[in-house]
Design an enzyme around this catalytic site. Structure first.
Site, PDB file in Angstrom:
ATOM      1  CG  HIS A   1      -1.844   1.166   1.289  1.00 56.29           C
ATOM      2  ND1 HIS A   1      -3.033   1.223   0.591  1.00 56.29           N
ATOM      3  CD2 HIS A   1      -1.755   2.340   1.955  1.00 56.29           C
ATOM      4  CE1 HIS A   1      -3.631   2.377   0.830  1.00 56.29           C
ATOM      5  NE2 HIS A   1      -2.878   3.074   1.660  1.00 56.29           N
TER       6      HIS A   1
ATOM      7  CG  HIS B   1     -10.113   3.552   3.440  1.00 56.18           C
ATOM      8  ND1 HIS B   1     -10.711   3.720   4.651  1.00 56.18           N
ATOM      9  CD2 HIS B   1      -8.775   3.600   3.699  1.00 56.18           C
ATOM     10  CE1 HIS B   1      -9.794   3.882   5.603  1.00 56.18           C
ATOM     11  NE2 HIS B   1      -8.617   3.808   5.041  1.00 56.18           N
TER      12      HIS B   1
END
Length: 767
Positions: free
Chosen positions: A59, A110
Site C-alpha cells: 500500500h 479504502h
C-alpha cells in the site's frame, strides 16, 4: 514479550543480534528482512521493524508496480507538462488553472477497511483523501465516490451498502463538502471485496502551494490535531498489535475511527497557517501514521530529523513505541515550522482549539533519529524507509483462460440467442435495463450526500460529470468524472483501462469542460499471481498510452492490490478520474432534455457497431466473454473537442455520453433527468451503420454522444461536424408534450412508467 523489548533501543539491538523478531507476522518477506539487516548493519529495533513493515507494505511502497508506473512519467510530453505544477510523488497532483488559481485532486482506495467495518472504513476514506488535499495548501471543495459492491440481493450487501453510504455521507456532510458524483456498481465478483474509492478536489492560489519536505536545520517538527490512539494500528499491512505483544488482552481495531468535526477544524486551522506562511512543509498522517510522516518529510528534505516519541499526545497511554509509529489514528497533521514562527503557530492552535506537541527538529545528519524517553529507538536513513524500499519486477503472463474467454462471443452464445426484435420485446428490454442494479436510479444513495453545500456546485449526480465553481468573480471552475468497467478490463486489460479513461474524458467533455489531468485508482488482485500481474501490467500500459494520445497527464493516484476473496480476484478495475477546466461554469451543459429544449433536434454523434460483448445487456443475461468495444482515441479526442466547442458557442443545450447500456440507457436518462420526452427515429442509423434496431439501442460502441441542438443552431452544428468529418445522425426531437420516450416504429414508453421501474430498485432492496 518483555517490557525491555517494547522499548528496544538501537544500542540493545546492536548488542543482541540473535533476538527473534516477528518480521513475517508484520507482512515482511524473508528477503526483505534480510535487506533491512544489510541496510542497518544490525538487527532492527522493534520500532524500526514497525516502520519498515508498514512503509514497505504494498500500500505504501508500490513495490510490485513501480517498474510499471514509471511509464506515466516516461510518456509525458512537453505539452502534457505545461499545466502541471506538481505531479506524481507528492500527496496529490496540482494543475494550473490560470489567473493565479490551481486545482489539486486525487483518488485513493479504502477497500478492505470498508468490508471489515463499512461505516468507519468509508468515512475515514473520505477523511484521508481530504487531508491529502489540505497538505498541498488547498481548500477542499468537493468529494466523489466510485463504489462497487457484491450482488444486490446477497444478504451481506445490506451490511456493506448501508454502512459505506452512511459513512461517506456522515463524514462528507459534516465537513461541509459537496459530493458531486461517482459510480455505484453491483457485481458478485466484488462480494467479499467491495471497492470503496474516494476522490477529493481542492483549490488554491499558486502562492499557497505546500510540499511534504523537512528542510532548514533547526526548524521545528510539530504534530497537531487529534491525539494518537490504538485504532488503525497496522492498517497499512492489515495487522494489529499482537505482533508486538501477545500478552495484550485483545486485538486492537485495524480500522480507523474518524471524527469529521475535528477534521473540519483542522481544515480551517491549516488554511490559516498557510495564509500566514507559518509552515515550511506539511504532511498528513494517513497510512502508516507517524512512520510515514516522519520518514517522508525527512526523505524529501535536505537533511535529517530528530524526534522524541514520548512527546506524542496519546489517547491510550499503554501504546508501545512501535504501535505509536504504526497507528493510523485520523485527523492528524505533521508540519515543519521555523523557530521564529513557533509563537505565532501556538497562537493559532489556541485560537482553533487544536492540540499539538513539538516533537523535534530538522537536522543536518541525513538520518531519521527517534528517541523514547531520551533513548534512541530508531536510527535510519529515511530514504531507505520512504523511497528506497524493495522493487519487484514480478513475473506475469497472459492467463490460460484468456483465449477461451475472448472466443466466447455474446452473439454466438446461448445467452445471445433469440434477442428482442419486436417493438413490445424491445420496450420490455429497455424497462429491464433501466431497472437493473447498475443502471437504476442511484438517488437512494446520493440523497444521503449533500451535493450543493457551499453554493459552488454547478452540476452533480446524476449528470455526466460534477462541476464546481472555483472563482466567484469570473465563474472559472472544474468538471470531474470517474469511470471504470471491470467487465471490459477482464476481457482485455489493456483496452479496458483505455476505455475507462475514454469514458471519464468523454463525460467531462459532455459538460463543456476541457480535460486537463487524470488521477487513477488501480484496483486489482494479488500481484503474486502472474495472471493478475499481467492484467495489472497491461492496464498500466494501456492507460499510459491512452493518456499520451489524449494529452492528459496522470498527476497522482493509488494502487490497491490483493483485492480477492480467497483465491478469486476481483475483475481488474482501473478507476480513472478526469479533471477538466471551465472558463465559466455558467456555460456548463446538463445531461438531460430541459423544458426549454422543447422542439430541439436530437443528434447522435459517432458510429454504432455490433459491440455487445461485456455490455450491460449481456451482463443481464449472465454472459461475460468476447472482446470489449473498440477503442478509438482519435475519435474520442475529436468528439471531445466538438462537444466542448459546441457547448462554449451555445450550439447544444443538452449532452450525454453513450457508455453502459448504450443508446437505450442514454435516451432513457435524458428524458428522466427533467421529465421531458423525446420522439426518436433510428432509420438513418440503421441504414448508415448497418445494424438492426436491437443493436442500435443496446450496443456499447464508444466515442458517441447524444446532444440536443436548438433549431437555430442546426446549420452551424452540422457545418462544424462536417468540417471535422465526424459522423452525426439526426435521430429525433425533444417533445415535452409527449411525456414519453417514443422510438417510432417500435414502441412508446411513458416517462412515468420508465421512472417507476428506474427508481424502485434500490429502495426495494435497501429500504
Amino acid at each position: 514479550m518483555s517490557e525491555q523489548f517494547n522499548i528496544d533501543t538501537v544500542e540493545n539491538a546492536a548488542a543482541t543480534p540473535d533476538v527473534e523478531l516477528p518480521w513475517a507476522e508484520l507482512g515482511l518477506k524473508q528477503n526483505e528482512y534480510e535487506e533491512i539487516l544489510t541496510i542497518l548493519g544490525r538487527r532492527p529495533t522493534a520500532a524500526e521493524l514497525a516502520m519498515y513493515s508498514v512503509m514497505w507494505s504494498e500500500h505504501c511502497s508500490y513495490k510490485s508496480t513501480k517498474v510499471h508506473l514509471r511509464q506515466f512519467g516516461q510518456k509525458l510530453t512537453e505539452e502534457m507538462k505545461k499545466d502541471m505544477l506538481v505531479g506524481i510523488g507528492e500527496n496529490a497532483g496540482v494543475t494550473d488553472l490560470g489567473d493565479g488559481w490551481a486545482v489539486t485532486f486525487k483518488i485513493e482506495s479504502h477497500n478492505s477497511p470498508s468490508f471489515v467495518e463499512p461505516h468507519q472504513g468509508a468515512a475515514t476514506g473520505i477523511g484521508g483523501i481530504v487531508r491529502d488535499i489540505i497538505s498541498m495548501g488547498a481548500r477542499p471543495v468537493a468529494v466523489m465516490d466510485p463504489l462497487r459492491f457484491g450482488a444486490i440481493d446477497h444478504p451481506d450487501s445490506q451490511r456493506v451498502v448501508h454502512g459505506v453510504v452512511s459513512g461517506i455521507g456522515s463524514y462528507g456532510n459534516s465537513l461541509g463538502l459537496p459530493n458531486i458524483g461517482g459510480e455505484t456498481i453491483f457485481d458478485p465478483v466484488y462480494q467479499g471485496n467491495p471497492l470503496v474509492n474516494a476522490l477529493a478536489v481542492g483549490v488554491l492560489r499558486h502562492e499557497d502551494l505546500r510540499l511534504a519536505n523537512a528542510s532548514g536545520v533547526g526548524n521545528r517538527i510539530v504534530l497537531f490535531g487529534a491525539r494518537t490512539g490504538g485504532d488503525g494500528i497496522g492498517g497499512a499491512s492489515v495487522l494489529a498489535s499482537e505482533s508486538f505483544d501477545d500478552t495484550k488482552p485483545s486485538k486492537r481495531p485495524a480500522v480507523q475511527v474518524g471524527d469529521p468535526f475535528a477534521e473540519k477544524v483542522l481544515i480551517e486551522c491549516c488554511l490559516e497557517l498557510f495564509k500566514n506562511s507559518l509552515v515550511e512543509g506539511i504532511q498528513d498522517l494517513g497510512a502508516a501514521g507517524i512512520s510515514c510522516a516522519t520518514s517522508e518529510l525527512a526523505s524529501n528534505g535536505e537533511g535529517g530529523m530528530q524526534v522524541e516519541l514520548t512527546d506524542v499526545l496519546l489517547r491510550d497511554p499503554t501504546l508501545t513505541p512501535g504501535e505509536i509509529l504504526m497507528s493510523e489514528s485520523q485527523e492528524r497533521m505533521m508540519a515543519v515550522v521555523r523557530p521564529d514562527n513557533v509563537e505565532a503557530f501556538e497562537a493559532f492552535m489556541a485560537h482553533w482549539g487544536v492540540e499539538y506537541s513539538w516533537l523535534g527538529e530538522v537536522t543536518d545528519t541525513n538520518r531519521l533519529i527517534i528517541t523514547w524517553k531520551g533513548e534512541v529507538i530508531v536510527d535510519v536513513d529515511p530514504k531507505t524507509v520512504a523511497h528506497d524500499g524493495p522493487v519487484y519486477d514480478r513475473p506475469y503472463h497472459r492467463p490460460s483462460y484468456q483465449d477461451a474467454l475472448v472466443a466466447d462471443r455474446f452473439r454466438d452464445s446461448a445467452a445471445g440467442a433469440d434477442l428482442p426484435s419486436s417493438g413490445e420485446d424491445l420496450r420490455a428490454a429497455v424497462l429491464e435495463l433501466m431497472a437493473a442494479p447498475n443502471m437504476c436510479d442511484k438517488s437512494w444513495i446520493t440523497r444521503q450526500y449533500d451535493r450543493y453545500v457551499g453554493g459552488n456546485t454547478a452540476l452533480a449526480a446524476p449528470d455526466d460529470a460534477g462541476v464546481i465553481r472555483v472563482d466567484e468573480e469570473t465563474g472559472m471552475g472544474v468538471g470531474l468524472a470517474t469511470d471504470a468497467n471491470g467487465r471490459y478490463a477482464y476481457l482485455d486489460p489493456y483496452a479496458g483501462a483505455q476505455l475507462a479513461l475514454a469514458e471519464s474524458y468523454r463525460n467531462v467533455a459532455t459538460t463543456g469542460a476541457v480535460p486537463m489531468a487524470v488521477s487513477d485508482c488501480l484496483n486489482y488482485g494479488s500481484p503474486e499471481d502472474p495472471e493478475v500481474m499481467w492484467q495489472l501490467a497491461e492496464g498500466i500500459r494501456g492507460l499510459s498510452d491512452a493518456c499520451m494520445e489524449l494529452g492528459v497527464p496522470v498527476t497522482g493516484g493509488n494502487v490497491s492490490l490483493y483485492n480477492s476473496t480467497g483465491s478469486t480476484a476481483i475483475h481488474p478495475t482501473p478507476v480513472v478520474a478526469t479533471l477538466g477546466r471551465f472558463d465559466d461554469v455558467s456555460r456548463r451543459t446538463p445531461s438531460g432534455f430541459t423544458a426549454d429544449a422543447d422542439g430541439q433536434a436530437v443528434y447522435l454523434m459517432g458510429v454504432t457497431r455490433d459491440e455487445l460483448d461485456g455490455s450491460e445487456f449481456a451482463h443481464l443475461r449472465g454472459h461475460l466473454g468476447g472482446v470489449p468495444p473498440k477503442v478509438d482515441l482519435a475519435a474520442e479526442k475529436l468528439l471531445g473537442d466538438l462537444l466542448i466547442n459546441a457547448s462554449r458557442d451555445g450550439m447544444i443545450d443538452a449532452a450525454h455520453d453513450l457508455s453502459e447500456g448504450g443508446l437505450a440507457a442514454t435516451l432513457s436518462e435524458m428524458v428522466l433527468r427533467f421529465g421531458v420526452g423525446a420522439r426518436v427515429s433510428l432509420d438513418e442509423v440503421l441504414e448508415r451503420d448497418g445494424v438492426d434496431l436491437f443493436t442500435a439501442l443496446f450496443s456499447e460502441s464508444q466515442a458517441r454522444a447524444v446532444v440536443a441542438v436548438p433549431r437555430t443552431e442546426e446549420v452551424r452544428f452540422k457545418d462544424m461536424t462536417s468540417a471535422r468529418n465526424f459522423p452525426v445522425a439526426r435521430i429525433g426531437v425533444v417533445d415535452r408534450a409527449s411525456e414519453a420516450l417514443d422510438v417510432q416504429g417500435a414502441f412508446s414508453l411513458p416517462i412515468a412508467e420508465l421512472r417507476e421501474a428506474w427508481e424502485s430498485t434500490l429502495p426495494t432492496h435497501f429500504g
